[in-house]
Design a protein around this motif. Structure first.
Motif, PDB file in Angstrom:
ATOM      1  N   PHE A 181       0.853  -1.198   0.000  1.00  0.00           N
ATOM      2  CA  PHE A 181       0.000   0.000   0.000  1.00  0.00           C
ATOM      3  C   PHE A 181       0.889   1.249   0.000  1.00  0.00           C
ATOM      4  O   PHE A 181       1.895   1.302   0.712  1.00  0.00           O
ATOM      5  N   HIS A 182       0.477   2.233  -0.801  1.00  0.00           N
ATOM      6  CA  HIS A 182       1.230   3.483  -0.887  1.00  0.00           C
ATOM      7  C   HIS A 182       0.275   4.660  -0.785  1.00  0.00           C
ATOM      8  O   HIS A 182      -0.926   4.525  -1.040  1.00  0.00           O
ATOM      9  N   GLU A 183       0.855   5.790  -0.450  1.00  0.00           N
ATOM     10  CA  GLU A 183       0.084   7.026  -0.403  1.00  0.00           C
ATOM     11  C   GLU A 183      -0.521   7.277  -1.788  1.00  0.00           C
ATOM     12  O   GLU A 183       0.128   7.029  -2.803  1.00  0.00           O
ATOM     13  N   TRP A 184      -1.739   7.761  -1.819  1.00  0.00           N
ATOM     14  CA  TRP A 184      -2.373   8.107  -3.092  1.00  0.00           C
ATOM     15  C   TRP A 184      -1.995   9.537  -3.464  1.00  0.00           C
ATOM     16  O   TRP A 184      -2.037  10.436  -2.636  1.00  0.00           O
ATOM     17  N   ILE A 185      -1.604   9.744  -4.726  1.00  0.00           N
ATOM     18  CA  ILE A 185      -1.265  11.100  -5.179  1.00  0.00           C
ATOM     19  C   ILE A 185      -2.392  11.592  -6.079  1.00  0.00           C
ATOM     20  O   ILE A 185      -2.672  10.981  -7.118  1.00  0.00           O
ATOM     21  N   ASP A 186      -3.038  12.675  -5.669  1.00  0.00           N
ATOM     22  CA  ASP A 186      -4.042  13.285  -6.546  1.00  0.00           C
ATOM     23  C   ASP A 186      -3.297  14.118  -7.569  1.00  0.00           C
ATOM     24  O   ASP A 186      -2.563  15.045  -7.220  1.00  0.00           O
ATOM     25  N   GLY A 187      -3.453  13.766  -8.834  1.00  0.00           N
ATOM     26  CA  GLY A 187      -2.740  14.505  -9.870  1.00  0.00           C
ATOM     27  C   GLY A 187      -2.824  13.787 -11.195  1.00  0.00           C
ATOM     28  O   GLY A 187      -3.644  12.891 -11.389  1.00  0.00           O
ATOM     29  N   LYS A 188      -1.945  14.176 -12.112  1.00  0.00           N
ATOM     30  CA  LYS A 188      -1.966  13.603 -13.468  1.00  0.00           C
ATOM     31  C   LYS A 188      -0.577  13.138 -13.865  1.00  0.00           C
ATOM     32  O   LYS A 188       0.425  13.642 -13.355  1.00  0.00           O
ATOM     33  N   ASP A 189      -0.524  12.201 -14.818  1.00  0.00           N
ATOM     34  CA  ASP A 189       0.771  11.742 -15.326  1.00  0.00           C
ATOM     35  C   ASP A 189       1.521  12.905 -15.951  1.00  0.00           C
ATOM     36  O   ASP A 189       0.953  13.636 -16.778  1.00  0.00           O
ATOM     37  N   ALA A 190       2.798  13.030 -15.600  1.00  0.00           N
ATOM     38  CA  ALA A 190       3.608  14.134 -16.132  1.00  0.00           C
ATOM     39  C   ALA A 190       3.710  14.054 -17.650  1.00  0.00           C
ATOM     40  O   ALA A 190       3.648  15.069 -18.344  1.00  0.00           O
TER      41      ALA A 190
END
Length: 292
Positions: A75-84
């Motif tokens: 499990f990892h932190e979720w990143i709200d964002g978009k693929d660079a």
């Protein structure tokens, strides 16, 4: 942690299954599920990610690791964002360069981690790799238009591999493994191919970054070297890029015509960047006009 919803993520080349999961408190996480035969390597990967996170690197921070039945869960932190890769061109060239410079500084931090185990001298290991790639390329049913000049450059520069240091590597460091968060910061993701090797070999995939955003790729190099790029770096970068290129065509053949043509077009582009290998610094770096 009680998972109440699970959404499949279909991205990347990894065999792992990936999900966005939500727990009972409506908190989102990124979940990576691997086969049990990968337990040991996944454990090492998770530990490396913990060490990288402890350096203050913006990334999908590791949260929890567990073995369930026949599968390994991380499990990892979720990143709200978009693929660079998908969004970088919506920013100014100055901002693209600035994101690249930050990616270079992140890589510097990853490379500062102490290496526990080095397999053998780098030149012995990598020259064997070059030999293998050249042999497979020569047996390949398709060839690059100017393939021999790539092989010649590799053979002429083998000495440069002597006495190279070895560090912890991310293993797949290019624009496709970054996200730009809703906070407009850049985050590194996907440590699935972590490795140990020459720190400068880590730039072998910069081709993919330069094809999307020359500004990002240039920033990455300047950020890593604090704008003092040694001449030896350019020579070794050419070796690492061309070694990848020579190995990529035999790799592409089983995937069919589309992948073959991707690699053949890449070979043409690399020849243009290096002026048919007459110059050692690629044109996308030489032509940069987007620094602050």
């Amino acid at each position: 942690m009680e998972i109440i919803s699970k959404i499949v993520i279909n991205k990347g080349w990894s065999d792992d299954k990936k999900y966005c999961v939500t727990d009972q408190d409506q908190k989102k996480y990124f979940l990576r599920v691997s086969d049990k035969k990968r337990l040991d390597s996944k454990k090492i990967e998770f530990n490396i990610m913990e060490k990288v996170a402890s350096l203050g690197v913006r990334m999908c921070k590791p949260i929890k690791f567990e073995f369930c039945g026949d599968e390994v869960y991380s499990f990892h932190e979720w990143i709200d964002g978009k693929d660079a890769r998908e969004t970088i061109l919506t920013y100014s060239k100055e901002q693209q360069y600035s994101y690249g410079a930050e990616a270079g500084r992140i890589l510097q931090k990853i490379h500062s981690l102490p290496v526990i185990e080095v397999r053998e001298d780098w030149d012995v290991f990598f020259n064997r790799k070059i030999d293998d790639k050249i042999a497979k390329y020569k047996e390949c049913t398709v060839q690059y238009e100017n393939g021999q000049i790539f092989i010649d450059l590799l053979n002429e520069n083998r000495e440069l591999l002597k006495d190279r240091p070895q560090v912890c590597q991310h293993g797949d460091y290019h624009i496709g493994n970054f996200m730009i968060g809703e906070d407009q910061e850049i985050y590194v993701i996907d440590f699935d191919r972590f490795d140990v090797g020459d720190p400068w070999e880590e730039f072998n995939r910069i081709v993919w970054s330069a094809q999307v955003s020359p500004a990002f790729a240039s920033g990455m190099i300047d950020g890593y070297f604090d704008e003092k790029v040694p001449n030896l770096f350019w020579k070794l970068l050419a070796v690492y890029i061309l070694s990848n290129l020579v190995g990529a065509l035999p790799w592409a053949v089983p995937y069919g015509a589309e992948e073959i043509s991707v690699m053949q077009n890449q070979a043409k582009e690399i020849l243009e960047w290096y002026d048919d290998l007459k110059q050692i610094i690629p044109s996308w770096y030489l032509n940069k006009k987007y620094k602050h």
